[in-house]
Motif scaffolding. Structure first.
Motif, PDB file in Angstrom:
ATOM      1  N   HIS A  43      22.779  15.327  25.103  1.00  0.00           N
ATOM      2  CA  HIS A  43      23.543  16.515  24.701  1.00  0.00           C
ATOM      3  C   HIS A  43      22.626  17.531  24.053  1.00  0.00           C
ATOM      4  CE1 HIS A  43      27.360  14.622  25.507  1.00  0.00           C
ATOM      5  NE2 HIS A  43      27.000  13.554  24.816  1.00  0.00           N
ATOM      6  N   ASP A  44      23.084  18.773  24.025  1.00  0.00           N
ATOM      7  CA  ASP A  44      22.402  19.800  23.230  1.00  0.00           C
ATOM      8  C   ASP A  44      22.471  19.392  21.758  1.00  0.00           C
ATOM      9  OD1 ASP A  44      22.013  21.236  25.511  1.00  0.00           O
ATOM     10  OD2 ASP A  44      23.519  22.779  25.073  1.00  0.00           O
ATOM     11  N   PRO A  46      22.443  20.917  17.960  1.00  0.00           N
ATOM     12  CA  PRO A  46      22.449  22.096  17.090  1.00  0.00           C
ATOM     13  C   PRO A  46      21.793  21.780  15.750  1.00  0.00           C
ATOM     14  CG  PRO A  46      24.571  21.019  16.984  1.00  0.00           C
ATOM     15  CD  PRO A  46      23.719  20.180  17.924  1.00  0.00           C
ATOM     16  N   GLU A 153      22.623  26.918  15.360  1.00  0.00           N
ATOM     17  CA  GLU A 153      21.827  27.306  16.533  1.00  0.00           C
ATOM     18  C   GLU A 153      21.459  26.043  17.340  1.00  0.00           C
ATOM     19  OE1 GLU A 153      17.466  29.391  17.070  1.00  0.00           O
ATOM     20  OE2 GLU A 153      18.497  29.601  15.149  1.00  0.00           O
ATOM     21  N   VAL A 154      21.571  26.110  18.679  1.00  0.00           N
ATOM     22  CA  VAL A 154      21.148  24.975  19.514  1.00  0.00           C
ATOM     23  C   VAL A 154      19.625  25.045  19.668  1.00  0.00           C
ATOM     24  CG1 VAL A 154      21.239  23.945  21.816  1.00  0.00           C
ATOM     25  CG2 VAL A 154      23.334  24.739  20.716  1.00  0.00           C
ATOM     26  N   LEU A 156      17.481  21.914  20.369  1.00  0.00           N
ATOM     27  CA  LEU A 156      17.030  20.976  21.401  1.00  0.00           C
ATOM     28  C   LEU A 156      18.130  20.894  22.463  1.00  0.00           C
ATOM     29  CD1 LEU A 156      15.557  18.223  19.065  1.00  0.00           C
ATOM     30  CD2 LEU A 156      14.260  19.626  20.686  1.00  0.00           C
ATOM     31  N   HIS A 157      17.705  20.602  23.687  1.00  0.00           N
ATOM     32  CA  HIS A 157      18.638  20.736  24.804  1.00  0.00           C
ATOM     33  C   HIS A 157      18.789  19.437  25.599  1.00  0.00           C
ATOM     34  CE1 HIS A 157      18.860  25.092  24.254  1.00  0.00           C
ATOM     35  NE2 HIS A 157      17.607  24.969  23.851  1.00  0.00           N
ATOM     36  N   ALA A 158      19.989  19.239  26.127  1.00  0.00           N
ATOM     37  CA  ALA A 158      20.264  18.083  26.996  1.00  0.00           C
ATOM     38  C   ALA A 158      19.209  18.029  28.090  1.00  0.00           C
ATOM     39  CB  ALA A 158      21.657  18.216  27.603  1.00  0.00           C
ATOM     40  N   GLN A 160      16.097  17.096  27.685  1.00  0.00           N
ATOM     41  CA  GLN A 160      14.715  17.102  27.169  1.00  0.00           C
ATOM     42  C   GLN A 160      14.270  15.684  26.826  1.00  0.00           C
ATOM     43  OE1 GLN A 160      14.894  20.104  24.013  1.00  0.00           O
ATOM     44  NE2 GLN A 160      13.560  21.419  25.225  1.00  0.00           N
ATOM     45  N   ARG A 166       9.421  16.608  19.075  1.00  0.00           N
ATOM     46  CA  ARG A 166      10.860  16.887  19.185  1.00  0.00           C
ATOM     47  C   ARG A 166      11.672  15.967  18.279  1.00  0.00           C
ATOM     48  NH1 ARG A 166      10.654  17.824  25.633  1.00  0.00           N
ATOM     49  NH2 ARG A 166      10.079  20.030  25.552  1.00  0.00           N
TER      50      ARG A 166
END
Ligand code: AMP
Ligand code: MG
Length: 396
Positions: A43-44, A46, A153-154, A156-158, A160, A166
């Motif tokens: 998942h993203d 936040p 704010e998002v 890290l992203h799904a 990755q 990270r």
């Protein structure tokens, strides 16, 4: 063998797509940060907080009003009155007025009234409550609240891959656990009558099983769970029972026995009794790779040559397992690299001084190239590379 009913000589991209299509859909699970290393985000993510969480100093020095310090220079220092201290974890609660300053340390909140920092290296004490500035205080040394990331704010992203940086970022965002894709369970089998586990004596004509070791490590790097099945000799029965032991795996990776030889039983098994998605890829090294299935288990047959299996892993298997295309770098070629008319070539290259040169010995049996060459130079079908051209390389 009867006429094939499956695709042959597929492109590298098609080979990757075929493998991706056979892998199960990834379900998410929630794990601690310590367990999340090397996994893929489901998942993203936040930010739960802002960073910095308050406007703060980037340096040790004093916090003041920039306008009060404009003329400060070694010959014309500006004197300010010290009215207190702000340190990380214990903020100054008053307000900095005209001609005043507060001693401040890295990461400490900027006091009200102040808008700039003068570093300690530019200060001289002047009496018990005074300080002389040899340089103006600078707003550039103030870290603004949320200047790195803001709550909500998002960041890290799904999809990755969770590298060490990270993971550290995820902790800074305020997360103790992350939702990641379930690890793929990959069974690993090496084949060949001549293949011997390291540590045992070797007779002429035998070779140590380097593929199991290298592929195991690369699977761990790719965030997979590995089921090591060891090694099977070149016999259809032995191969079948070894494959049957892979029950529960999401995919079986084998090495050896997929080429044109009489004793290449892995290929025979898939072609004659299993199912084949493709056989042979338009690439060198690694051309004989085969993808198929056995009793519902996807089986990817890598060639036995260690260089070939490494290259196929890098350009086809890992991208399919991780969902991430191979990471390439564009470099200037210091030497020519030859093209093949109907295959993508992945020549071993050495990166030196920002350029890449031919490693020289390009045979699939040259094991030292696995360690000595740091890169695979991608030469598309029929497109020779001259010295001075830019080329795409994959870092090994
Ligand atoms: P094959 O693909 O079975 O025809 O093997 C091609 C070459 O790779 C032969 O020289 C094998 O001895 C070598 N080879 C096969 N499997 C391994 C392995 N697990 N480790 C190292 N070399 C291997
Ligand atoms: Mg063999």
């Amino acid at each position: 063998m009867t006429a094939p009913t499956f695709p042959m000589h597929v492109s590298v991209d098609d080979a990757r797509a075929h493998l991706t299509a056979l892998l199960p859909a990834r379900t998410p699970e929630t794990v601690s940060l310590a367990q999340a290393y090397g996994r893929t985000l489901a998942h993203d993510v936040p930010a739960l907080v802002s960073h910095p969480s308050a406007t703060e100093s980037a340096l040790d020095g004093i916090a003041a009003r920039a306008a009060d310090t404009l003329g400060a220079a070694p010959d014309t220092p500006v004197r300010l009155r010290v009215i207190g201290e702000s340190r990380a974890g214990a903020a100054f609660t008053g307000t900095v007025g005209a001609g005043e300053c507060v001693r401040i340390y890295t990461g400490a909140p900027l006091p009200a009234g102040a808008d700039a920092i003068c570093p300690v290296e530019q200060l001289t004490d002047d009496g018990p409550d005074g300080v002389l500035l040899r340089r103006p205080a600078s707003p550039a040394d103030v870290r603004v609240e949320g200047g790195d990331f803001r709550a909500g704010e998002v960041v890290l992203h799904a999809g990755q891959h969770l590298t060490a940086p990270r993971l550290a970022l995820a902790a800074a965002l305020g997360h103790a656990r992350l939702s990641v894709q379930r690890r793929l369970r990959v069974a690993l089998l090496s084949t060949g009558d001549e293949v011997v586990p390291p540590g045992q004596p070797l007779t002429a004509g035998q070779v140590y099983d380097s593929n199991s070791v290298g592929l195991h490590a690369m699977l761990l790097e790719a965030g997979c769970e590995v089921l090591p099945l060891g090694h099977a000799p070149d016999s259809p029965q032995a191969l079948q029972s070894a494959i049957d032991a892979a029950g529960g795996a999401d995919v079986l990776l084998t090495s050896g026995g997929v080429s044109m030889g009489k004793y290449d039983f892995m290929r025979d098994l898939l072609v004659e009794q299993g199912r084949v998605s493709f056989w042979k890829v338009r690439m060198r090294p690694g051309g004989p790779a085969i993808l198929g299935g056995w009793n519902g288990l996807p089986v990817f047959g890598l060639p036995g040559n260690p260089v070939s299996s490494l290259v196929v892993f890098h350009v086809i298997v890992r991208p399919a397992l991780t969902g991430q295309p191979p990471q390439t770098l564009r470099l200037r070629a210091a030497t020519p690299f030859r093209a093949l008319p109907d295959k993508t070539a992945f020549w071993r290259g050495v990166i030196d001084g920002g350029q890449v040169r031919d490693y020289g010995q390009q045979g699939s049996g040259i094991l030292r190239s696995l360690s000595d060459a740091g890169a695979l130079v991608i030469v598309p079908e029929g497109q020779a590379v001259q010295a001075g051209d830019n080329v795409d390389v994959i870092l090994l």
